[in-house]
Design a protein around this motif. Structure first.
Motif, mmCIF file in Angstrom:
data_model
loop_
_atom_site.group_PDB
_atom_site.id
_atom_site.type_symbol
_atom_site.label_atom_id
_atom_site.label_comp_id
_atom_site.label_asym_id
_atom_site.label_seq_id
_atom_site.Cartn_x
_atom_site.Cartn_y
_atom_site.Cartn_z
ATOM 1 N N PRO A 87 80.561 43.522 28.477
ATOM 2 C CA PRO A 87 79.439 44.345 28.048
ATOM 3 C C PRO A 87 78.488 43.643 27.075
ATOM 4 O O PRO A 87 77.319 43.998 26.989
ATOM 5 C CB PRO A 87 80.107 45.552 27.373
ATOM 6 N N CYS A 88 78.981 42.638 26.337
ATOM 7 C CA CYS A 88 78.133 41.987 25.328
ATOM 8 C C CYS A 88 77.443 40.759 25.908
ATOM 9 O O CYS A 88 77.951 40.112 26.831
ATOM 10 C CB CYS A 88 78.941 41.599 24.093
ATOM 11 N N ALA A 89 76.270 40.445 25.341
ATOM 12 C CA ALA A 89 75.472 39.326 25.843
ATOM 13 C C ALA A 89 76.222 37.998 25.734
ATOM 14 O O ALA A 89 76.157 37.154 26.641
ATOM 15 C CB ALA A 89 74.150 39.250 25.088
ATOM 16 N N TYR A 90 76.938 37.794 24.628
ATOM 17 C CA TYR A 90 77.668 36.541 24.440
ATOM 18 C C TYR A 90 78.771 36.399 25.491
ATOM 19 O O TYR A 90 78.962 35.322 26.077
ATOM 20 C CB TYR A 90 78.274 36.464 23.045
ATOM 21 N N GLY A 91 79.491 37.479 25.733
ATOM 22 C CA GLY A 91 80.552 37.450 26.732
ATOM 23 C C GLY A 91 80.015 37.142 28.115
ATOM 24 O O GLY A 91 80.625 36.378 28.879
ATOM 25 N N ARG A 92 78.863 37.712 28.441
ATOM 26 C CA ARG A 92 78.248 37.442 29.739
ATOM 27 C C ARG A 92 77.814 35.983 29.839
ATOM 28 O O ARG A 92 77.980 35.338 30.875
ATOM 29 C CB ARG A 92 77.061 38.377 29.983
ATOM 30 N N ALA A 93 77.252 35.461 28.748
ATOM 31 C CA ALA A 93 76.828 34.056 28.740
ATOM 32 C C ALA A 93 78.019 33.127 28.935
ATOM 33 O O ALA A 93 77.946 32.141 29.685
ATOM 34 C CB ALA A 93 76.108 33.731 27.429
ATOM 35 N N GLN A 94 79.141 33.428 28.264
ATOM 36 C CA GLN A 94 80.334 32.606 28.405
ATOM 37 C C GLN A 94 80.886 32.664 29.830
ATOM 38 O O GLN A 94 81.312 31.649 30.392
ATOM 39 C CB GLN A 94 81.401 33.068 27.401
ATOM 40 N N ALA A 95 80.880 33.844 30.407
ATOM 41 C CA ALA A 95 81.369 33.988 31.782
ATOM 42 C C ALA A 95 80.524 33.161 32.737
ATOM 43 O O ALA A 95 81.052 32.476 33.631
ATOM 44 C CB ALA A 95 81.362 35.456 32.189
ATOM 45 N N ARG A 96 79.215 33.200 32.568
ATOM 46 C CA ARG A 96 78.332 32.423 33.443
ATOM 47 C C ARG A 96 78.535 30.922 33.238
ATOM 48 O O ARG A 96 78.462 30.143 34.191
ATOM 49 C CB ARG A 96 76.878 32.816 33.185
ATOM 50 N N PHE A 97 78.791 30.520 31.998
ATOM 51 C CA PHE A 97 79.043 29.102 31.723
ATOM 52 C C PHE A 97 80.289 28.620 32.467
ATOM 53 O O PHE A 97 80.262 27.573 33.134
ATOM 54 C CB PHE A 97 79.222 28.856 30.222
ATOM 55 N N TRP A 98 81.376 29.377 32.359
ATOM 56 C CA TRP A 98 82.624 28.934 32.970
ATOM 57 C C TRP A 98 82.578 29.035 34.489
ATOM 58 O O TRP A 98 83.193 28.228 35.188
ATOM 59 C CB TRP A 98 83.815 29.686 32.379
ATOM 60 N N ALA A 99 81.821 29.984 35.003
ATOM 61 C CA ALA A 99 81.625 30.039 36.452
ATOM 62 C C ALA A 99 80.881 28.797 36.927
ATOM 63 O O ALA A 99 81.222 28.197 37.954
ATOM 64 C CB ALA A 99 80.855 31.305 36.835
ATOM 65 N N ASP A 100 79.877 28.397 36.164
ATOM 66 C CA ASP A 100 79.117 27.196 36.490
ATOM 67 C C ASP A 100 79.995 25.951 36.371
ATOM 68 O O ASP A 100 79.891 25.019 37.186
ATOM 69 C CB ASP A 100 77.908 27.091 35.561
ATOM 70 N N TYR A 101 80.868 25.925 35.381
ATOM 71 C CA TYR A 101 81.800 24.804 35.203
ATOM 72 C C TYR A 101 82.702 24.664 36.435
ATOM 73 O O TYR A 101 82.908 23.565 36.952
ATOM 74 C CB TYR A 101 82.640 25.036 33.950
#
Length: 220
Positions: A87-101
């Protein structure tokens, strides 16, 4: 919703297609799968839907969406119940980072194991294990990358593990020996109905890889 509204241009062995199917299953979205022959001739629909000529392509009300991670995000936004992202912006950003990784690291390292020769295989195997160790560190003691919830990174990642039996065979190693927590995550995630329904049996993947290696001139 009728199946005609959602069509997936698909290839059964592609982990990128698998993640889209897992996302659709998680959301309970009915869809029609149209198999593409990527070696014998791609359909006109695929070529006109994606300028790269690659699967997967999701057709929603005849409008194409390409690239698997983008499609998973589209599915999450279009059918928003039980969001894949935190739900939080930081959590979403981290999820997108690791998906990209995962997208940038896992497949290429694994491909090097299956298609490499001699010392190339050992180098690729070392790189692959280091990538998985990095993901294992990020996973930590959580059940899923999304914490208690099977989410975006889990969907992106678990589909890639469908090819791990081939990596282990041609690299002569067992991932569980080096990454036990990550291996436990694979087992846990694979027990979900959405994943079990989509991921093909290891023997089928191994059969495909043997054929693909022969096509690419790699000795068995």
């Amino acid at each position: 919703m009728s199946k005609a509204e959602v069509t997936l241009l698909d290839c059964w062995v592609s982990p990128f297609c698998m993640r889209v199917k897992i996302a659709l299953e998680e959301k309970g979205v009915a869809y029609e799968s149209q198999a593409e022959d990527l070696f014998g001739g791609k359909s006109e629909l695929l070529l006109t839907s994606n300028p790269h000529g690659k699967v997967p392509v999701l057709l929603h009300n005849e409008k194409p969406v390409s690239e698997s991670a983008i499609i998973v995000a589209y599915i999450d936004e279009t059918w928003p119940s039980s969001s894949f992202l935190p739900p939080c912006a930081y959590g979403r950003a981290q999820a997108r980072f690791w998906a990209d990784y995962i997208d940038k690291k896992v497949f290429d390292a694994g491909k090097g194991i299956c298609l490499g020769k001699g010392e190339e295989v050992e180098v690729a195997k070392k790189d692959f294990i280091e990538v998985i160790k990095t993901l294992e560190k990020t996973l930590g003691d959580k059940d899923f990358f999304g914490g208690d919830t099977f989410g975006f990174v889990d969907i992106i990642g678990i589909a890639m593990t469908s090819w791990f039996p081939a990596y282990e065979k041609y690299g002569s190693f067992k991932l569980e020996d080096d990454c036990p927590k990550f291996s436990a995550w694979i087992k846990r995630s694979s027990e979900r109905e959405s994943v079990a329904k989509v991921i093909p049996e290891a023997e089928k993947v191994l059969g495909f890889m043997a054929m693909f290696r022969k096509m690419m001139g790699v000795e068995e």
